[in-house]
Design an enzyme around this catalytic site. Sequence first.
Site, PDB file in Angstrom:
ATOM      1  N   THR A 118       0.816  -1.210   0.000  1.00  0.00           N
ATOM      2  CA  THR A 118       0.000   0.000   0.000  1.00  0.00           C
ATOM      3  C   THR A 118       0.849   1.260   0.000  1.00  0.00           C
ATOM      4  O   THR A 118       1.989   1.240   0.498  1.00  0.00           O
ATOM      5  CB  THR A 118      -0.904  -0.016   1.254  1.00  0.00           C
ATOM      6  OG1 THR A 118      -1.557   1.246   1.379  1.00  0.00           O
ATOM      7  CG2 THR A 118      -0.101  -0.255   2.537  1.00  0.00           C
ATOM      8  N   ASP A 119       0.261   2.354  -0.491  1.00  0.00           N
ATOM      9  CA  ASP A 119       0.962   3.647  -0.417  1.00  0.00           C
ATOM     10  C   ASP A 119       1.010   4.178   1.009  1.00  0.00           C
ATOM     11  O   ASP A 119       1.764   5.123   1.301  1.00  0.00           O
ATOM     12  CB  ASP A 119       0.299   4.664  -1.362  1.00  0.00           C
ATOM     13  CG  ASP A 119      -1.167   4.946  -1.052  1.00  0.00           C
ATOM     14  OD1 ASP A 119      -1.732   4.310  -0.138  1.00  0.00           O
ATOM     15  OD2 ASP A 119      -1.759   5.806  -1.734  1.00  0.00           O
ATOM     16  N   GLU A 120       0.203   3.599   1.917  1.00  0.00           N
ATOM     17  CA  GLU A 120       0.156   4.134   3.291  1.00  0.00           C
ATOM     18  C   GLU A 120       1.477   3.966   4.030  1.00  0.00           C
ATOM     19  O   GLU A 120       1.707   4.620   5.047  1.00  0.00           O
ATOM     20  CB  GLU A 120      -0.970   3.459   4.091  1.00  0.00           C
ATOM     21  CG  GLU A 120      -2.316   3.677   3.457  1.00  0.00           C
ATOM     22  CD  GLU A 120      -3.498   3.553   4.413  1.00  0.00           C
ATOM     23  OE1 GLU A 120      -3.294   3.445   5.625  1.00  0.00           O
ATOM     24  OE2 GLU A 120      -4.624   3.580   3.909  1.00  0.00           O
TER      25      GLU A 120
ATOM     26  N   TYR B 284      -2.051  -0.537  10.980  1.00  0.00           N
ATOM     27  CA  TYR B 284      -2.169  -1.205   9.672  1.00  0.00           C
ATOM     28  C   TYR B 284      -0.955  -0.909   8.805  1.00  0.00           C
ATOM     29  O   TYR B 284      -0.280  -1.821   8.307  1.00  0.00           O
ATOM     30  CB  TYR B 284      -3.463  -0.768   8.958  1.00  0.00           C
ATOM     31  CG  TYR B 284      -3.456  -1.075   7.474  1.00  0.00           C
ATOM     32  CD1 TYR B 284      -3.523  -2.392   7.012  1.00  0.00           C
ATOM     33  CD2 TYR B 284      -3.349  -0.046   6.520  1.00  0.00           C
ATOM     34  CE1 TYR B 284      -3.482  -2.676   5.643  1.00  0.00           C
ATOM     35  CE2 TYR B 284      -3.314  -0.327   5.161  1.00  0.00           C
ATOM     36  CZ  TYR B 284      -3.376  -1.647   4.731  1.00  0.00           C
ATOM     37  OH  TYR B 284      -3.338  -1.920   3.379  1.00  0.00           O
TER      38      TYR B 284
ATOM     39  N   LYS C  62       2.089  -3.332   7.343  1.00  0.00           N
ATOM     40  CA  LYS C  62       2.398  -3.507   5.919  1.00  0.00           C
ATOM     41  C   LYS C  62       3.848  -3.097   5.637  1.00  0.00           C
ATOM     42  O   LYS C  62       4.540  -3.740   4.837  1.00  0.00           O
ATOM     43  CB  LYS C  62       1.431  -2.686   5.050  1.00  0.00           C
ATOM     44  CG  LYS C  62      -0.014  -3.162   5.059  1.00  0.00           C
ATOM     45  CD  LYS C  62      -0.216  -4.543   4.461  1.00  0.00           C
ATOM     46  CE  LYS C  62      -0.018  -4.597   2.967  1.00  0.00           C
ATOM     47  NZ  LYS C  62      -0.403  -5.928   2.410  1.00  0.00           N
TER      48      LYS C  62
HETATM   49  P1  NAD Z   1      -9.781  -7.368   2.057  1.00  0.00           P
HETATM   50  O1  NAD Z   1      -9.803  -7.092   3.513  1.00  0.00           O
HETATM   51  O2  NAD Z   1     -10.999  -7.103   1.230  1.00  0.00           O
HETATM   52  O3  NAD Z   1      -9.362  -8.883   1.783  1.00  0.00           O
HETATM   53  C1  NAD Z   1      -8.363  -9.523   2.516  1.00  0.00           C
HETATM   54  C2  NAD Z   1      -8.498 -11.019   2.280  1.00  0.00           C
HETATM   55  O4  NAD Z   1      -7.445 -11.683   3.014  1.00  0.00           O
HETATM   56  C3  NAD Z   1      -9.817 -11.603   2.783  1.00  0.00           C
HETATM   57  O5  NAD Z   1     -10.348 -12.492   1.827  1.00  0.00           O
HETATM   58  C4  NAD Z   1      -9.415 -12.364   4.045  1.00  0.00           C
HETATM   59  O6  NAD Z   1     -10.257 -13.474   4.331  1.00  0.00           O
HETATM   60  C5  NAD Z   1      -8.008 -12.790   3.693  1.00  0.00           C
HETATM   61  N1  NAD Z   1      -7.183 -13.093   4.878  1.00  0.00           N
HETATM   62  C6  NAD Z   1      -7.073 -12.354   6.011  1.00  0.00           C
HETATM   63  N2  NAD Z   1      -6.246 -12.970   6.884  1.00  0.00           N
HETATM   64  C7  NAD Z   1      -5.813 -14.109   6.272  1.00  0.00           C
HETATM   65  C8  NAD Z   1      -4.937 -15.163   6.643  1.00  0.00           C
HETATM   66  N3  NAD Z   1      -4.323 -15.167   7.838  1.00  0.00           N
HETATM   67  N4  NAD Z   1      -4.717 -16.161   5.765  1.00  0.00           N
HETATM   68  C9  NAD Z   1      -5.334 -16.174   4.553  1.00  0.00           C
HETATM   69  N5  NAD Z   1      -6.189 -15.209   4.163  1.00  0.00           N
HETATM   70  C10 NAD Z   1      -6.414 -14.190   4.998  1.00  0.00           C
HETATM   71  O7  NAD Z   1      -8.530  -6.529   1.513  1.00  0.00           O
HETATM   72  P2  NAD Z   1      -8.289  -5.815   0.115  1.00  0.00           P
HETATM   73  O8  NAD Z   1      -8.787  -4.437   0.193  1.00  0.00           O
HETATM   74  O9  NAD Z   1      -8.733  -6.713  -0.956  1.00  0.00           O
HETATM   75  O10 NAD Z   1      -6.685  -5.736   0.134  1.00  0.00           O
HETATM   76  C11 NAD Z   1      -5.903  -6.797  -0.396  1.00  0.00           C
HETATM   77  C12 NAD Z   1      -4.431  -6.440  -0.296  1.00  0.00           C
HETATM   78  O11 NAD Z   1      -4.183  -5.221  -1.015  1.00  0.00           O
HETATM   79  C13 NAD Z   1      -3.962  -6.180   1.140  1.00  0.00           C
HETATM   80  O12 NAD Z   1      -2.670  -6.705   1.274  1.00  0.00           O
HETATM   81  C14 NAD Z   1      -3.939  -4.659   1.244  1.00  0.00           C
HETATM   82  O13 NAD Z   1      -2.963  -4.238   2.174  1.00  0.00           O
HETATM   83  C15 NAD Z   1      -3.547  -4.274  -0.167  1.00  0.00           C
HETATM   84  N6  NAD Z   1      -4.007  -2.955  -0.632  1.00  0.00           N
HETATM   85  C16 NAD Z   1      -5.318  -2.614  -0.528  1.00  0.00           C
HETATM   86  C17 NAD Z   1      -5.739  -1.384  -1.045  1.00  0.00           C
HETATM   87  C18 NAD Z   1      -7.191  -0.963  -0.988  1.00  0.00           C
HETATM   88  O14 NAD Z   1      -7.496   0.175  -1.341  1.00  0.00           O
HETATM   89  N7  NAD Z   1      -8.122  -1.814  -0.586  1.00  0.00           N
HETATM   90  C19 NAD Z   1      -4.815  -0.520  -1.632  1.00  0.00           C
HETATM   91  C20 NAD Z   1      -3.476  -0.917  -1.697  1.00  0.00           C
HETATM   92  C21 NAD Z   1      -3.084  -2.147  -1.211  1.00  0.00           C
HETATM   93  O1  DAU Z   2      -4.149   3.909   0.397  1.00  0.00           O
HETATM   94  C1  DAU Z   2      -4.384   2.528   0.290  1.00  0.00           C
HETATM   95  C2  DAU Z   2      -5.239   2.088   1.463  1.00  0.00           C
HETATM   96  O2  DAU Z   2      -6.544   2.541   1.206  1.00  0.00           O
HETATM   97  C3  DAU Z   2      -5.224   0.575   1.664  1.00  0.00           C
HETATM   98  O3  DAU Z   2      -3.917   0.165   2.001  1.00  0.00           O
HETATM   99  C4  DAU Z   2      -6.212   0.167   2.764  1.00  0.00           C
HETATM  100  O4  DAU Z   2      -6.262  -1.246   2.877  1.00  0.00           O
HETATM  101  C5  DAU Z   2      -7.576   0.709   2.404  1.00  0.00           C
HETATM  102  O5  DAU Z   2      -8.506   0.413   3.419  1.00  0.00           O
HETATM  103  C6  DAU Z   2      -7.521   2.215   2.175  1.00  0.00           C
HETATM  104  O6  DAU Z   2      -7.252   2.914   3.410  1.00  0.00           O
HETATM  105  P1  DAU Z   2      -8.004   4.273   3.794  1.00  0.00           P
HETATM  106  O7  DAU Z   2      -7.953   4.465   5.243  1.00  0.00           O
HETATM  107  O8  DAU Z   2      -7.532   5.393   2.928  1.00  0.00           O
HETATM  108  O9  DAU Z   2      -9.489   3.876   3.263  1.00  0.00           O
HETATM  109  P2  DAU Z   2     -10.947   4.081   3.912  1.00  0.00           P
HETATM  110  O10 DAU Z   2     -11.915   3.682   2.869  1.00  0.00           O
HETATM  111  O11 DAU Z   2     -11.054   3.469   5.257  1.00  0.00           O
HETATM  112  O12 DAU Z   2     -11.013   5.661   4.082  1.00  0.00           O
HETATM  113  C7  DAU Z   2     -10.824   6.532   2.975  1.00  0.00           C
HETATM  114  C8  DAU Z   2     -10.889   7.944   3.502  1.00  0.00           C
HETATM  115  O13 DAU Z   2     -12.235   8.226   3.920  1.00  0.00           O
HETATM  116  C9  DAU Z   2     -10.007   8.196   4.707  1.00  0.00           C
HETATM  117  O14 DAU Z   2      -9.509   9.534   4.657  1.00  0.00           O
HETATM  118  C10 DAU Z   2     -10.977   8.067   5.894  1.00  0.00           C
HETATM  119  C11 DAU Z   2     -12.288   8.559   5.315  1.00  0.00           C
HETATM  120  N1  DAU Z   2     -13.527   7.955   5.855  1.00  0.00           N
HETATM  121  C12 DAU Z   2     -13.595   6.581   5.893  1.00  0.00           C
HETATM  122  C13 DAU Z   2     -14.741   5.958   6.357  1.00  0.00           C
HETATM  123  C14 DAU Z   2     -14.826   4.448   6.437  1.00  0.00           C
HETATM  124  C15 DAU Z   2     -14.599   8.727   6.238  1.00  0.00           C
HETATM  125  O15 DAU Z   2     -14.529   9.979   6.152  1.00  0.00           O
HETATM  126  N2  DAU Z   2     -15.729   8.122   6.689  1.00  0.00           N
HETATM  127  C16 DAU Z   2     -15.852   6.761   6.783  1.00  0.00           C
HETATM  128  O16 DAU Z   2     -16.913   6.261   7.229  1.00  0.00           O
END
Ligand code: NAD
Ligand code: DAU
Length: 366
Positions: A133-135, A159, A163
Site C-alpha cells: 500500500t501507499d500508506e 495497519y 504492511k
Molecule cells: P480485504 O480485507 O478485502 O481482503 C483480505 C483477504 O485476506 C480476505 O479475503 C481475508 O479473508 C483474507 N485473509 C485475512 N487474513 C488471512 C490469513 N491469515 N490467511 C489467509 N487469508 C487471509 O482486503 P483488500 O482491500 O482486498 O486488500 C488486499 C491487499 O491489497 C492487502 O494486502 C492490502 O494491504 C492491499 N491494498 C489494498 C488497497 C485498498 O485500497 N483496498 C490498496 C493498496 C493495497
Molecule cells: O491507500 C491505500 C489504502 O486505502 C489501503 O492500504 C487500505 O487497505 C484501504 O482500506 C484504504 O485505506 P483508507 O484508510 O484510505 O481507506 P478508507 O476507505 O477506510 O477511508 C478513505 C478515507 O475516507 C479516509 O480519509 C478516511 C475517510 N472515511 C472513511 C470511512 C470508512 C470517512 O470519512 N468516513 C468513513 O466512514
Amino acid sequence: MSNLLVTGGAGFIGANFVHYWLRQHPADRVVVLDALTYAGNRANLAALEGQSNFAFVTGSITDAALVEELLRRERLDTIVHFAAESHVDRSIHGPDAFIQTNIVGTHTLLTCARKVWMLEGAMPQHRFHHVSTDEVYGSLGPHDPAFTESTAYAPNSPYSASKAASDHLVRAYHHTYGLQVTTSNCSNNYGPFHFPEKLIPLMIVNILRGQALPVYGDGRNIRDWLYVTDHCRGIEAILTRGRVGHVYNIGGGVECENILLVRSLCRIADETFARDPDLCARYPQSLAAQGKSSASLIQYVTDRPGHDRRYAIDCQKIRAELGYEATVTLEAGLRMTFDWYVNNSAWWQSVMDGSYRSWIKQNYSA
Ligand code: NAD
Ligand code: DAU
C-alpha cells in the site's frame, strides 16, 4: 503457463484479480488460499467453481505446513500475496490481528517459498509478488511531491506499520537469500466486492438505505483513487514484465478530497434515480427515491485518530518501464461501482449481516 497461489483471493482486490487473471490467462491455473475472515467471501469466486484451472483452499497464510504442501502438490511457481487485515479503523481498535496476519503471515509465506522453491530446488524460476500500500510512505502536506519508490517509509497506523514491516521482510528475502520478489505499493482501490466498511461502498449502501453518510474530521483528507481492474492490470504488468527485486508504485493519478468524493456519489445517485423510476421502487428509503438530495445525508463526525491527510502516487516508474497507465476515470469508475452495488444488494446485505457465512457452509464443504 504458470501455476499461481493467490493469497486473500476471496477478498475485494484478490477476487477481482483472480477473475481478471483467468480471463486474460485461461491456460494458467490459480489456487486461492484464504482464511475467510469477515472480509473474505467465497461467493466472490462462485462463478469460477468447477473450472479445471481454479481451486479454492480455506486456510491461513500463517499455517506453514499447509503452504508448503500446496507449493509442492500443486507445483506452484508464483505467489501473488494479497492476504491481509486491511482496514485502518480496525487496526486502531485491535492491532494484534494485523501483526499476526500482515507480518507473521507474510514471513511464513516467505520461509515456505524459500524452503520449497530454493532449498528443495523445486522451482529455480519463481516469483513472489507482494501486494502493498501507499500508506507505508505516511502522510503528505498539501504541496509535497507525490510518493515515489524511494520516498522514505513513515507509516502512521498499526495497519500501515504492519504492511511496512511486511515490505521490509520481502525486500530482505530477496537481498539475503535471492528469493525472486517484486512488490507493488498501490493507492486506494474501489469497485465491485469492496467490503462496505470502507469509504466508497459504505457511502453507496448508506445512500441506498437513506442512512447518514459519516465524513471524518473536516472531510478534506485526500486520497488517490484507482479502479480495482486498473490495479489488477498493474500487477499483471509487474508479474509479466517487471524487474525482479524491484518495487513499483501503482496509482490512479486522481487526487480527491473525501467530501468531494462523497458529494460526487450523491450526485450520481440522484441522477441515476431520476432517470430510472424502477430504482425508486427498489430503494424507497433512499432520499433520491423521494426526490430529495442524497447530499443532505452527509454528517461530519469525529476524526480517525492519527488520520493521514494526503496520499498521492507518482506512477512514473511503472509507466516508463512497463508502459502501464490507469484507464478508468474517477467519474466512470464511480458510476460503474454505484451501478454494481445497486444491482447486487443481496451481496452487500449478506456480507453486512454475516448471513453469507451460513450460505458458504451449506454450499461448500472445503
Ligand atoms: P480485504 O480485507 O478485502 O481482503 C483480505 C483477504 O485476506 C480476505 O479475503 C481475508 O479473508 C483474507 N485473509 C485475512 N487474513 C488471512 C490469513 N491469515 N490467511 C489467509 N487469508 C487471509 O482486503 P483488500 O482491500 O482486498 O486488500 C488486499 C491487499 O491489497 C492487502 O494486502 C492490502 O494491504 C492491499 N491494498 C489494498 C488497497 C485498498 O485500497 N483496498 C490498496 C493498496 C493495497
Ligand atoms: O491507500 C491505500 C489504502 O486505502 C489501503 O492500504 C487500505 O487497505 C484501504 O482500506 C484504504 O485505506 P483508507 O484508510 O484510505 O481507506 P478508507 O476507505 O477506510 O477511508 C478513505 C478515507 O475516507 C479516509 O480519509 C478516511 C475517510 N472515511 C472513511 C470511512 C470508512 C470517512 O470519512 N468516513 C468513513 O466512514
